[in-house]
Design an enzyme around this catalytic site. Structure first.
Site, PDB file in Angstrom:
ATOM      1  N   LEU A 104      34.378  44.996  44.171  1.00 28.89           N
ATOM      2  CA  LEU A 104      34.452  45.347  45.587  1.00 28.89           C
ATOM      3  C   LEU A 104      35.180  46.692  45.724  1.00 28.89           C
ATOM      4  O   LEU A 104      36.289  46.856  45.227  1.00 28.89           O
ATOM      5  CB  LEU A 104      35.193  44.267  46.373  1.00 28.89           C
ATOM      6  CG  LEU A 104      34.616  42.839  46.258  1.00 28.89           C
ATOM      7  CD1 LEU A 104      35.379  41.897  47.187  1.00 28.89           C
ATOM      8  CD2 LEU A 104      33.128  42.811  46.591  1.00 28.89           C
ATOM      9  N   GLY A 132      37.774  37.806  38.325  1.00 25.75           N
ATOM     10  CA  GLY A 132      39.188  38.171  38.341  1.00 25.75           C
ATOM     11  C   GLY A 132      39.433  39.241  39.371  1.00 25.75           C
ATOM     12  O   GLY A 132      38.595  40.127  39.560  1.00 25.75           O
ATOM     13  N   GLY A 133      40.573  39.168  40.071  1.00 19.32           N
ATOM     14  CA  GLY A 133      40.889  40.176  41.075  1.00 19.32           C
ATOM     15  C   GLY A 133      39.810  40.236  42.132  1.00 19.32           C
ATOM     16  O   GLY A 133      39.515  39.244  42.795  1.00 19.32           O
ATOM     17  N   ASP A 134      39.205  41.408  42.283  1.00 25.69           N
ATOM     18  CA  ASP A 134      38.116  41.570  43.249  1.00 25.69           C
ATOM     19  C   ASP A 134      36.780  41.762  42.531  1.00 25.69           C
ATOM     20  O   ASP A 134      35.882  42.438  43.032  1.00 25.69           O
ATOM     21  CB  ASP A 134      38.397  42.749  44.186  1.00 25.69           C
ATOM     22  CG  ASP A 134      38.555  44.065  43.439  1.00 25.69           C
ATOM     23  OD1 ASP A 134      38.649  44.039  42.195  1.00 25.69           O
ATOM     24  OD2 ASP A 134      38.576  45.122  44.091  1.00 25.69           O
ATOM     25  N   GLU A 135      36.665  41.173  41.343  1.00 22.30           N
ATOM     26  CA  GLU A 135      35.433  41.280  40.557  1.00 22.30           C
ATOM     27  C   GLU A 135      34.689  39.946  40.541  1.00 22.30           C
ATOM     28  O   GLU A 135      35.300  38.887  40.386  1.00 22.30           O
ATOM     29  CB  GLU A 135      35.728  41.694  39.114  1.00 22.30           C
ATOM     30  CG  GLU A 135      36.166  43.140  38.964  1.00 22.30           C
ATOM     31  CD  GLU A 135      36.361  43.527  37.508  1.00 22.30           C
ATOM     32  OE1 GLU A 135      36.042  42.687  36.622  1.00 22.30           O
ATOM     33  OE2 GLU A 135      36.831  44.640  37.236  1.00 22.30           O
TER      34      GLU A 135
END
Length: 226
Positions: A25, A65-68
């Protein structure tokens, strides 16, 4: 990773293909920084629901993970199918998401890798999809890129250069050049601009164009500045 491994077993048995898409993102950090992490969490949930509508029941979508996010298209019948899904995903991500009355616009960068062309194992496909995603970011974001062997070579070259640059600081291979600044009216030297140069033991003189950006990305610019 378990789904990806299972998918590979299946397509090997059936003689078909598989695609792995990595989605990052583009402006997620802005949402976290301005609206807070709870709003960021709501955005991730909203994005996940929309992305799920772009794939088939036989496919897999996961937050990596995170914004992935990662999407496994299995089976798939060629790059054109993966391209179509990539376009649909970008279209969904380009639309505003309502988060507590605030219209959040994110967009995405997508890297696409295909089995068997781009890797034989789950680890290879993940690594190459990540490299393709990085290229999509470099190309201005909000686009998708297929993995190519040139990306792998570029990533290896960058990793090697980074390692060499770390040693360069320790081994005092960095030099200072002084460029005179002349006073127009007097013609005398009014000051000096100090420029860093890298005398590599095997590459020779390395241009700042090739290593300053890398130094900034890796944090080595602080040690070089000192």
């Amino acid at each position: 990773m378990d789904r990806l491994s299972q998918g590979l077993v299946r397509v090997r048995r059936e003689g078909t293909a598989l695609a792995l898409l990595f989605i990052d993102l583009d402006r997620f950090k802005n949402i976290n920084d301005t609206l807070g992490h709870s709003a960021g969490d709501k955005l991730l949930v909203a994005v996940a629901k929309e992305l799920r509508g772009c794939i088939r029941e036989s496919d897999t979508i996961a937050r990596f993970g995170g914004d992935e996010f990662a999407v496994i298209l299995s089976p798939i019948y060629g790059p054109k199918n993966a391209s179509t899904v990539g376009q649909n995903l970008l279209k969904v991500l380009s639309q505003p998401f309502d988060i507590d009355g605030y219209e959040a616009i994110v967009g995405g960068s997508i890297g696409i890798t295909l089995y068997p062309n781009d890797g034989a194992t789950a680890e290879e496909l993940v690594k190459n999809a990540d490299a393709a995603m990085d290229r999509a970011k470099e190309q201005g974001r909000n686009n998708y890129q297929f993995f190519t062997s040139e990306m792998q070579q570029a990533a290896l070259a960058r990793m090697t250069l980074e390692l060499d640059l770390r040693y360069a600081v320790e081994r005092k291979e960095l030099l200072l050049n002084f460029q005179p600044q002349l006073g127009v009216s007097s013609g005398f030297v009014a000051g000096l601009e100090v420029l860093v140069r890298w005398q590599h033991p095997t590459r020779g003189m390395v241009s700042p164009v090739d290593f300053i950006g890398l130094a900034e990305d890796t944090g080595l610019i602080v040690a070089i500045g000192e």
